[in-house]
Design an enzyme around this catalytic site. Structure first.
Site, PDB file in Angstrom:
ATOM      1  N   LYS A  78     -31.793 -41.073   1.932  1.00 33.44           N
ATOM      2  CA  LYS A  78     -33.146 -41.020   1.354  1.00 33.44           C
ATOM      3  C   LYS A  78     -33.291 -39.753   0.507  1.00 33.44           C
ATOM      4  O   LYS A  78     -32.777 -38.696   0.872  1.00 33.44           O
ATOM      5  CB  LYS A  78     -34.172 -41.036   2.495  1.00 33.44           C
ATOM      6  CG  LYS A  78     -35.630 -41.118   2.050  1.00 33.44           C
ATOM      7  CD  LYS A  78     -36.567 -41.210   3.250  1.00 33.44           C
ATOM      8  CE  LYS A  78     -38.024 -41.240   2.836  1.00 33.44           C
ATOM      9  NZ  LYS A  78     -38.940 -41.378   3.983  1.00 33.44           N
ATOM     10  N   SER A 158     -42.640 -44.939   3.707  1.00 33.45           N
ATOM     11  CA  SER A 158     -42.130 -44.349   2.481  1.00 33.45           C
ATOM     12  C   SER A 158     -40.635 -44.595   2.268  1.00 33.45           C
ATOM     13  O   SER A 158     -40.124 -44.413   1.173  1.00 33.45           O
ATOM     14  CB  SER A 158     -42.385 -42.844   2.521  1.00 33.45           C
ATOM     15  OG  SER A 158     -41.623 -42.228   3.561  1.00 33.45           O
ATOM     16  N   SER A 182     -42.914 -44.434   8.606  1.00 32.96           N
ATOM     17  CA  SER A 182     -42.127 -44.645   7.385  1.00 32.96           C
ATOM     18  C   SER A 182     -40.696 -45.117   7.595  1.00 32.96           C
ATOM     19  O   SER A 182     -39.996 -45.382   6.624  1.00 32.96           O
ATOM     20  CB  SER A 182     -42.111 -43.365   6.544  1.00 32.96           C
ATOM     21  OG  SER A 182     -43.370 -43.155   5.964  1.00 32.96           O
TER      22      SER A 182
END
Length: 495
Positions: A78, A158, A182
């Site tokens: 990420k 997210s 998330s």
């Protein structure tokens, strides 16, 4: 072996050890899949050179024997994790051009164990969002579709890029972070597994901060066994992070027996929300029946302060964000606005932040600054902290009464379409976190397991919440649920 990118971590690890495949072949297969999946916008900084270099080194290490479990396995990282010499932007314009001179502890541990980084993954800007629509790179797109409908769906947020990449088999697994859901919400939206460990289990050092008392890294994988394998590598004490727990990391994979006889599973009555879709309600009941059939005892429980969790979270998280994001000022690194003649440092701050931060980040920073301001600190921030303590106590009381894990829905709906929740009503978007934020406020481990499809063919997940530091037991309960649910659906390739 064809389509190597479709393997999970455990399958690929075993094939590597048997010499049936090499890490270079696995990596090539993933790199090809990434190149063909531009429509998903999941990978935003590709690192094929680093990937192939690490894959070759992993193959050498495997040949010598005694290679760790993650050795040679291609994964995505990420964009919130700092990666040395590779852009690490947290999906924000304000960090444009930032290439750290250091590696986050979690990505370093994965690299030390031989994992192969394929590149950086899309996400909501500074991890603020539930749909991956606040990214400077543009929206990440789910590989799933509603029946024959061509509308693009959110992969969740997210960690939307991570979810889309794992679900579409662009990588074998990915790192995510979870501040209010998330990891678990995007995992549920895309039919994969995602675990948020206990706060302090994974180091936060080198991960761009959103809300420091809530953020926690975790793996996003194709199944529960893979989550256990990757989590073990990501965990461990880090002296560079003062909130990192000095606890031994157990062999999580070794704890996956599937035997949950005599375990007490709590069903919290407060999670039965008004307007909850019948499909979610039905799946939840079926999940409880599956666990009961596996030998667990189902117990109705109460978590009385649940209704205050979302408002408390949306005071605490923006307050911490407002403090953390003050460092982005255009002075040392990242974006700096062009100044007019006569502009001073105040104008530089104002213009840089106005240009560098997107609307959602600006909104949360302003909310956070407001609740921390002199007249409102006690009315909002301190009150929210007291509520947080009560929410934590609710869980402590339930676990003290002998409950081993808690079963809830992971999300209030299946994935929605990109653009369907307009910026005009951000509260509607915030309600997506209704089942997940309590876990962050209490610092507990939580896992989302895919358990069924809705009538339009979209994945739905169930969440299990565990005792603090008891990820092994939680993963084992999730393993039993996964085995009973038998979820094998994959998105039909359209990209």
């Amino acid at each position: 072996m064809s389509e190597l990118n479709k393997l999970g971590l455990a399958e690929a690890r075993d094939a590597l050890r048997k010499g049936e495949v090499t890490s270079v072949e696995l990596t090539d297969s993933c790199l090809k899949a990434i190149d063909e999946a531009a429509a998903l916008n999941a990978f935003v900084h590709k690192t094929p050179e680093i990937a192939l270099e690490r894959a070759k080194a992993a193959d050498e290490r495997i040949k010598k024997g005694n290679a760790p479990s993650m050795c040679g396995l291609p994964i995505g990282i990420k964009d919130l994790f700092c990666t040395k010499g590779v852009p690490s932007q947290a999906a924000s314009r304000i960090l444009e051009g930032f290439k750290p001179e250091y590696e986050s502890t979690v990505s370093q541990q994965l690299a030390d164990n031989g994992a192969v980084m394929l590149g950086k993954l899309n996400m909501d800007e500074f991890a603020m969002g539930s749909s991956n629509e606040t990214s400077v790179y543009g929206n990440a797109v789910s590989p799933w579709r509603r029946g024959n409908d061509d509308a693009q769906l959110t992969p969740g947020g997210s960690s939307g890029g991570s979810a889309a990449a794992v679900s579409a088999d662009l990588c074998l697994a990915a790192t995510g972070t979870d501040t209010g859901g998330s990891i678990r919400q995007p995992a549920a939206f895309t039919g994969i597994t995602g675990i948020k460990p206990t706060y302090g289990r994974c180091s936060r050092w080198g991960i761009v901060a959103f809300a420091s008392s809530l953020d926690q890294a975790g793996p996003m994988t194709k199944n529960v066994r893979d989550a256990a394998i990757m989590l073990e590598t990501m965990c461990g004490h880090d002296p560079k992070d003062s909130t990192s727990a000095e606890l031994a990391v157990p062999n999580f994979e070794g704890m996956l027996t599937g035997d949950i006889k005599g375990k007490k599973i709590g069903i919290p009555k407060e999670y039965r929300m008004d307007g909850m879709p019948a499909e979610i309600e039905k799946l939840w009941s079926e999940g409880a029946e599956m666990l009961k059939a596996a030998g667990a005892e189902i117990v109705d429980i109460s978590l009385p302060h649940t209704k205050y969790a979302l408002p408390a979270y949306y005071v605490i998280a923006p307050a911490e964000a407002s403090s953390n994001l003050a460092r982005y000022d255009g002075v040392r690194y990242g974006h700096r606005a062009t100044l007019a003649q006569g502009d001073g440092i105040t104008e530089m701050y104002e213009k840089t932040r106005a240009e560098g931060f997107g609307h959602e980040v600006q909104r949360r920073v302003m909310i956070g600054t407001y609740v921390l301001s002199a007249g409102f600190y006690d009315a909002y921030y301190n009150r929210a902290r007291r509520v947080r303590t009560l929410i934590k106590k609710d869980f402590e009381d339930v676990f003290a009464a002998g409950i081993d894990a808690i079963l809830t829905p992971a999300t209030p709906s299946a994935a929605f379409g990109l653009g369907e929740m307009t910026e005009a009503d951000p509260v509607q978007m915030y309600l997506n976190d209704v089942f997940t934020v309590t876990v962050n406020l209490a610092g507990l481990p939580g896992i989302s397991v895919p358990a069924g499809l809705d009538k339009k063919g979209l994945p739905l997940g169930l969440q299990l919440i565990g005792r603090p530091w008891d990820e092994g037991d939680l993963l084992n309960t999730a393993y039993a649920l996964e085995s009973a649910a038998g979820f094998v659906a994959k998105p039909v390739k359209w990209w």
